[in-house]
Design a protein around this motif. Structure first.
Motif, PDB file in Angstrom:
ATOM      1  N   VAL A   5      25.971 -25.974   4.189  1.00  0.00           N
ATOM      2  CA  VAL A   5      25.547 -27.369   4.183  1.00  0.00           C
ATOM      3  C   VAL A   5      24.536 -27.568   3.063  1.00  0.00           C
ATOM      4  N   GLU A   6      24.909 -28.412   2.104  1.00  0.00           N
ATOM      5  CA  GLU A   6      24.027 -28.688   0.965  1.00  0.00           C
ATOM      6  C   GLU A   6      23.188 -29.925   1.238  1.00  0.00           C
ATOM      7  N   SER A   7      22.055 -29.972   0.592  1.00  0.00           N
ATOM      8  CA  SER A   7      21.204 -31.159   0.633  1.00  0.00           C
ATOM      9  C   SER A   7      20.321 -31.168  -0.605  1.00  0.00           C
ATOM     10  N   GLY A   8      19.718 -32.320  -0.870  1.00  0.00           N
ATOM     11  CA  GLY A   8      18.742 -32.411  -1.948  1.00  0.00           C
ATOM     12  C   GLY A   8      19.210 -33.142  -3.193  1.00  0.00           C
ATOM     13  N   LEU A  20      17.942 -28.409  -4.844  1.00  0.00           N
ATOM     14  CA  LEU A  20      19.075 -28.391  -3.929  1.00  0.00           C
ATOM     15  C   LEU A  20      18.910 -27.245  -2.936  1.00  0.00           C
ATOM     16  N   SER A  21      19.353 -27.487  -1.720  1.00  0.00           N
ATOM     17  CA  SER A  21      19.321 -26.459  -0.686  1.00  0.00           C
ATOM     18  C   SER A  21      20.720 -26.236  -0.143  1.00  0.00           C
ATOM     19  N   CYS A  22      21.005 -25.008   0.225  1.00  0.00           N
ATOM     20  CA  CYS A  22      22.285 -24.667   0.834  1.00  0.00           C
ATOM     21  C   CYS A  22      22.007 -23.766   2.032  1.00  0.00           C
ATOM     22  N   THR A  77      19.040 -19.571   3.592  1.00  0.00           N
ATOM     23  CA  THR A  77      19.154 -20.707   2.677  1.00  0.00           C
ATOM     24  C   THR A  77      18.994 -20.249   1.234  1.00  0.00           C
ATOM     25  N   TYR A  79      18.458 -21.851  -2.709  1.00  0.00           N
ATOM     26  CA  TYR A  79      17.948 -23.039  -3.385  1.00  0.00           C
ATOM     27  C   TYR A  79      18.348 -23.028  -4.854  1.00  0.00           C
ATOM     28  N   CYS A  95      27.838 -25.622  -3.200  1.00  0.00           N
ATOM     29  CA  CYS A  95      27.369 -24.290  -2.832  1.00  0.00           C
ATOM     30  C   CYS A  95      28.581 -23.409  -2.542  1.00  0.00           C
ATOM     31  N   GLN A 110      30.250 -28.999   1.112  1.00  0.00           N
ATOM     32  CA  GLN A 110      30.913 -30.289   0.911  1.00  0.00           C
ATOM     33  C   GLN A 110      30.528 -30.947  -0.408  1.00  0.00           C
ATOM     34  N   THR A 112      27.093 -32.103  -3.160  1.00  0.00           N
ATOM     35  CA  THR A 112      26.023 -33.102  -3.187  1.00  0.00           C
ATOM     36  C   THR A 112      25.927 -33.669  -4.604  1.00  0.00           C
TER      37      THR A 112
END
Length: 118
Positions: A5-8, A20-22, A77, A79, A95, A110, A112
């Protein structure tokens, strides 16, 4: 099975920074290597940075000195710190996790969106 799950991602001006984080669904000790890829419209997906289970890293020439990949084993995680962003960094960032056992299996997040505006 590994879920990522990616975010950022987001919108940033030229010269700005994003991280970015994964987050992986399993201990990253069980993953042989993790990396960040990106795909811009009309272009092929390309490797941006990767980190092996032993900690060695690899970067695309276009991001060396600006991007840093790192991992937090306790949080499972990885980064991607992106500094001095350029318009050409605009892409969807994915990621990736590579697990090697009897076979080699890749897993993808998915994606980002990162948009660098001038």
């Amino acid at each position: 099975q590994v879920q990522l799950v990616e975010s950022g991602g987001g919108l940033v001006q030229v010269g700005g920074s994003l991280r970015l984080s994964c987050a992986a669904s399993v201990s990253i000790f069980r993953i042989n290597a993790m990396g960040w890829y990106r795909q811009a419209p009309g272009k092929q997906r390309e490797l941006v940075a990767a980190i092996a289970s032993g900690g060695s890293t690899n970067y695309a020439d276009s991001v060396k000195g600006r991007f840093t990949i790192s991992r937090d084993n306790a949080k499972n995680t990885v980064y991607l710190q992106m500094n001095s962003l350029k318009p050409e960094d605009t892409a969807v960032y994915y990621c990736n996790a590579l697990v090697v056992r009897n076979t080699m299996t890749e897993y993808w997040g998915q994606g980002t969106q990162v948009t660098v505006s001038s």
